[in-house]
Design a protein around this motif. Sequence first.
Motif, PDB file in Angstrom:
ATOM      1  N   LYS A  89       0.841  -1.203   0.000  1.00 11.34           N
ATOM      2  CA  LYS A  89       0.000   0.000   0.000  1.00 11.34           C
ATOM      3  C   LYS A  89       0.874   1.251   0.000  1.00 11.34           C
ATOM      4  CE  LYS A  89      -4.389   1.450   0.709  1.00 11.34           C
ATOM      5  NZ  LYS A  89      -5.427   0.811   1.468  1.00 11.34           N
ATOM      6  N   LEU A  90       1.942   1.248   0.784  1.00 11.21           N
ATOM      7  CA  LEU A  90       2.851   2.391   0.830  1.00 11.21           C
ATOM      8  C   LEU A  90       3.474   2.665  -0.540  1.00 11.21           C
ATOM      9  CD1 LEU A  90       4.630   1.601   4.212  1.00 11.21           C
ATOM     10  CD2 LEU A  90       3.157   3.589   3.761  1.00 11.21           C
ATOM     11  N   LEU A  91       3.834   1.620  -1.239  1.00  5.01           N
ATOM     12  CA  LEU A  91       4.504   1.775  -2.527  1.00  5.01           C
ATOM     13  C   LEU A  91       3.595   2.375  -3.599  1.00  5.01           C
ATOM     14  CD1 LEU A  91       6.743  -1.420  -2.648  1.00  5.01           C
ATOM     15  CD2 LEU A  91       7.401   0.944  -2.081  1.00  5.01           C
ATOM     16  N   LYS A  92       2.306   2.394  -3.356  1.00  2.00           N
ATOM     17  CA  LYS A  92       1.376   3.033  -4.296  1.00  2.00           C
ATOM     18  C   LYS A  92       1.658   4.538  -4.395  1.00  2.00           C
ATOM     19  CE  LYS A  92      -1.055  -0.640  -5.188  1.00  2.00           C
ATOM     20  NZ  LYS A  92      -0.732  -1.367  -6.397  1.00  2.00           N
ATOM     21  N   ALA A  93       2.339   5.101  -3.399  1.00  2.00           N
ATOM     22  CA  ALA A  93       2.659   6.529  -3.383  1.00  2.00           C
ATOM     23  C   ALA A  93       3.827   6.870  -4.310  1.00  2.00           C
ATOM     24  CB  ALA A  93       2.960   6.994  -1.956  1.00  2.00           C
ATOM     25  N   ASN A  94       4.515   5.872  -4.839  1.00  2.00           N
ATOM     26  CA  ASN A  94       5.611   6.113  -5.786  1.00  2.00           C
ATOM     27  C   ASN A  94       5.605   4.973  -6.806  1.00  2.00           C
ATOM     28  OD1 ASN A  94       8.069   6.398  -7.162  1.00  2.00           O
ATOM     29  ND2 ASN A  94       9.072   7.303  -5.377  1.00  2.00           N
ATOM     30  N   LYS A  95       4.939   5.178  -7.895  1.00  2.00           N
ATOM     31  CA  LYS A  95       4.735   4.135  -8.911  1.00  2.00           C
ATOM     32  C   LYS A  95       6.027   3.720  -9.617  1.00  2.00           C
ATOM     33  CE  LYS A  95       0.018   4.559  -9.147  1.00  2.00           C
ATOM     34  NZ  LYS A  95      -0.578   3.838  -8.098  1.00  2.00           N
ATOM     35  N   HIS A  96       7.100   4.477  -9.428  1.00  2.00           N
ATOM     36  CA  HIS A  96       8.364   4.177 -10.100  1.00  2.00           C
ATOM     37  C   HIS A  96       9.158   3.077  -9.395  1.00  2.00           C
ATOM     38  CE1 HIS A  96       7.790   7.585 -12.732  1.00  2.00           C
ATOM     39  NE2 HIS A  96       7.516   8.318 -11.681  1.00  2.00           N
ATOM     40  N   ILE A  97       8.840   2.821  -8.145  1.00  2.00           N
ATOM     41  CA  ILE A  97       9.619   1.843  -7.379  1.00  2.00           C
ATOM     42  C   ILE A  97       9.240   0.434  -7.818  1.00  2.00           C
ATOM     43  CG2 ILE A  97      10.099   0.924  -5.087  1.00  2.00           C
ATOM     44  CD1 ILE A  97       9.662   3.781  -4.042  1.00  2.00           C
ATOM     45  N   ASN A  98      10.260  -0.342  -8.101  1.00  2.00           N
ATOM     46  CA  ASN A  98      10.070  -1.708  -8.563  1.00  2.00           C
ATOM     47  C   ASN A  98      10.182  -2.657  -7.365  1.00  2.00           C
ATOM     48  OD1 ASN A  98      10.016  -4.121  -9.911  1.00  2.00           O
ATOM     49  ND2 ASN A  98      11.813  -3.716 -11.153  1.00  2.00           N
ATOM     50  N   ALA A  99       9.096  -3.349  -7.046  1.00  2.00           N
ATOM     51  CA  ALA A  99       9.094  -4.325  -5.944  1.00  2.00           C
ATOM     52  C   ALA A  99       8.797  -5.707  -6.503  1.00  2.00           C
ATOM     53  CB  ALA A  99       8.064  -3.945  -4.896  1.00  2.00           C
TER      54      ALA A  99
END
Length: 158
Positions: A89-99
């Motif tokens: 959910k946190l990563l939705k704030a930065n769509k560029h981060i690859n997880a």
Amino acid sequence: MKKLLLTMLSTAFISLLSLSAQADDFALGVVSEAKLLNDFSVFETNFEAFSVSEQEQELIAQWPKTLKIDIYFATWCHDSEREVPKLLKLLKANKHINARLIALDYQKADPQHLAINNNIKYTPTIIIYRDETKKEELGRIIERPNKSLVQDITQLLL
């Protein structure tokens, strides 16, 4: 000869356990966020229940676009059920981060041997890399963050 037989039996046993985990509807190996949230209701419920503050969103938006995160977890692990949905959910704030999500069995193993190659002993283990090359590991969050996921990852970036 005894060593060879023991090794073969051990390998067969681990393979059977992995198959058993799959038969019990455990995720195993690299999985997509959509599959995890669709197939495992506790992950989806915890994802939906978690909210991200505006301050956290602002911090995450400042994280480098090149950031790479590997998330080693298990669908049978209560720590993973708690922390992985939060991070997603946190990563939705930065769509560029690859997880990348890597689901493990009870022995903390996966079919691609990614966990063994990265010395994973606990779930979840979140590995933060500076970029896609994965040559520079910035740090790990193991089982639970010290302060919060956002604060711990931000601290690694300094």
